[in-house]
Design an enzyme around this catalytic site. Structure first.
Site, PDB file in Angstrom:
ATOM      1  N   ASP A  57       0.818  -1.227   0.000  1.00 17.46           N
ATOM      2  CA  ASP A  57       0.000   0.000   0.000  1.00 17.46           C
ATOM      3  C   ASP A  57       0.848   1.272   0.000  1.00 17.46           C
ATOM      4  OD1 ASP A  57      -2.096  -1.883   0.504  1.00 17.46           O
ATOM      5  OD2 ASP A  57      -1.807  -1.663   2.655  1.00 17.46           O
ATOM      6  N   GLU A 264     -11.668  -0.444  -2.981  1.00 14.83           N
ATOM      7  CA  GLU A 264     -10.837   0.137  -1.916  1.00 14.83           C
ATOM      8  C   GLU A 264      -9.670   0.885  -2.565  1.00 14.83           C
ATOM      9  OE1 GLU A 264      -9.480  -3.201   0.452  1.00 14.83           O
ATOM     10  OE2 GLU A 264      -8.247  -3.998  -1.157  1.00 14.83           O
TER      11      GLU A 264
HETATM   12  O1  FUB Z   1      -3.048  -3.670   3.560  1.00 13.16           O
HETATM   13  C1  FUB Z   1      -4.325  -3.997   4.047  1.00 13.16           C
HETATM   14  C2  FUB Z   1      -5.363  -3.734   3.011  1.00 13.16           C
HETATM   15  O2  FUB Z   1      -5.088  -4.492   1.849  1.00 13.16           O
HETATM   16  C3  FUB Z   1      -5.402  -2.313   2.501  1.00 13.16           C
HETATM   17  O3  FUB Z   1      -5.973  -1.422   3.405  1.00 13.16           O
HETATM   18  C4  FUB Z   1      -6.134  -2.527   1.248  1.00 13.16           C
HETATM   19  O4  FUB Z   1      -6.156  -1.447   0.375  1.00 13.16           O
HETATM   20  C5  FUB Z   1      -5.429  -3.751   0.695  1.00 13.16           C
HETATM   21  O5  FUB Z   1      -4.247  -3.396   0.025  1.00 13.16           O
END
Ligand code: FUB
Length: 362
Positions: A57, A264
């Protein structure tokens, strides 16, 4: 004669340093810079930026002329995965920087741990950072004492941290994946939200509903949320609004349109006066993007930036540095495909003359 001059200069310098007021001769940034470790790893495009730990991320920003990266820190454990993302059991953040895209990556060490966040209990997921009026802000999601994802903020005088967490999460915040965008007029916006493990579908009534589910396939998909940040950067200046993502005819992208709907990992950047909202499509594994004339939308779907990577999740940031544009992203190649053991990478990003982005094959 020469020796007498040398002696005079030596006595004068000793006198001046001995008389300097305590605590005023080292700036916080210089002081903290001593806690850095060159990783010795010279960045190569489309290769893991660091191989001694798992990172994901990556949110990249240019601060003080250097490129700073704020990733999640994946733990090297073998706990089973769930649809709620329990395998992403991260506890802390490291900050990294590069003088240029050719110079070795520097690890500034652990800059915030969940034990030092009074309201949080676990799962320090994708963070982002921002600068305003001499201070740096780290925004991060974590589960609160009721197991609900909230977004918190921590502050520092240096982009390299360490960061000190505020005692409470940001009032009115929920879900995950904060992205903070500073517009040209100085207004700061936070974009956030994520389905499933990120709980966004449980907030459709404005309250947390543990039984909330995604809309049915023919209904409009849930959009990310946007909120203006308050002047002090520590709170929302009003309630968060839902962002609408439409097709080229102005029709909302539906929940069943899984290759285009928001899941997301929101990121907003501006190019030639146009706002670009990019995001993960989740279970179809694309980084897609949509554009708008306004930072709050509506945004019109334009296409893909990154095709699926190795591993389930995909999450990115886009930054201009030294006159070129870069995509930072992650995959699970280093761990042999283990979804919760990811590695941040980067590559150059190119626009077409009409402002569309050339899709990247990882
Ligand atoms: O790293 C945890 C979660 O996985 C993140 O918040 C999401 O965007 C995905 O990458």
């Amino acid at each position: 004669m020469k020796f007498r001059n040398f002696l005079l200069i030596a006595i004068l310098s000793w006198f001046m340093s001995a008389c300097a007021p305590v605590g005023t001769d080292v700036s916080p940034t210089e002081d903290l810079a001593q806690n850095t470790t060159p990783t010795g790893e010279t960045p190569m495009m489309k290769q893991p930026l660091i191989t001694t730990m798992y990172t994901a991320d990556p949110s990249a920003h240019v601060f003080e002329g250097k490129l700073y990266i704020y990733p999640s820190h994946d733990l090297d454990h073998d706990n089973p995965g769930t649809n709620d993302g329990d395998q992403f059991d991260m506890e802390d953040y490291h900050v990294f920087s590069m003088e240029s895209v050719q110079s070795p990556l520097v690890d500034h060490g652990e800059v915030l741990h969940v034990r030092d966040v009074p309201w949080a209990t676990k799962q320090m997921w994708a963070p982002d950072a921002a600068f305003k009026d001499g201070a740096y802000y780290l925004y991060f999601p974590a589960r609160d004492k009721d197991h609900i994802f909230r977004i918190g903020v921590a502050t520092s005088k240096s982009p390299a941290g360490p960061f000190t967490a505020e005692p409470e999460y940001i009032q009115g915040s929920f879900s995950i994946d904060p992205c903070v965008f500073v517009d040209d007029d100085g207004q700061v916006y936070m974009y956030f939200g994520g389905l499933w493990g990120g709980q966004l579908e449980k907030w459709q009534t404005g309250e947390f509903d543990p039984n909330g589910t995604e809309p049915v396939a023919t209904q409009a998909a849930l959009g990310p949320r946007v909120a203006k940040l308050s002047e002090d950067m520590l709170g929302f200046d009003g309630p968060a609004q839902e962002i609408s993502i439409t097709d080229e005819n102005g029709q909302p992208i539906t929940a069943g349109d899984r290759s285009r709907r928001f899941f997301e990992a929101s990121w907003v950047h501006k190019y030639n006066g146009v706002y670009y909202l990019s995001y993960s499509t989740g279970d179809t594994h694309y980084i897609a993007y949509a554009t708008s004339e306004s930072p709050t939308g509506p945004f019109v779907f334009r296409g893909y930036i990154l095709f699926p990577v190795i591993g389930w999740t995909t999450h990115h940031s886009i930054v201009e540095f030294d006159g070129k544009w870069y995509l930072f992203y992650h995959d699970s190649s280093l761990s042999g495909g283990v979804t919760h053991k990811r590695s941040m990478k980067f590559t150059e990003l190119f626009y077409n003359p009409d402002g569309t982005i050339k899709p990247i094959d990882p």
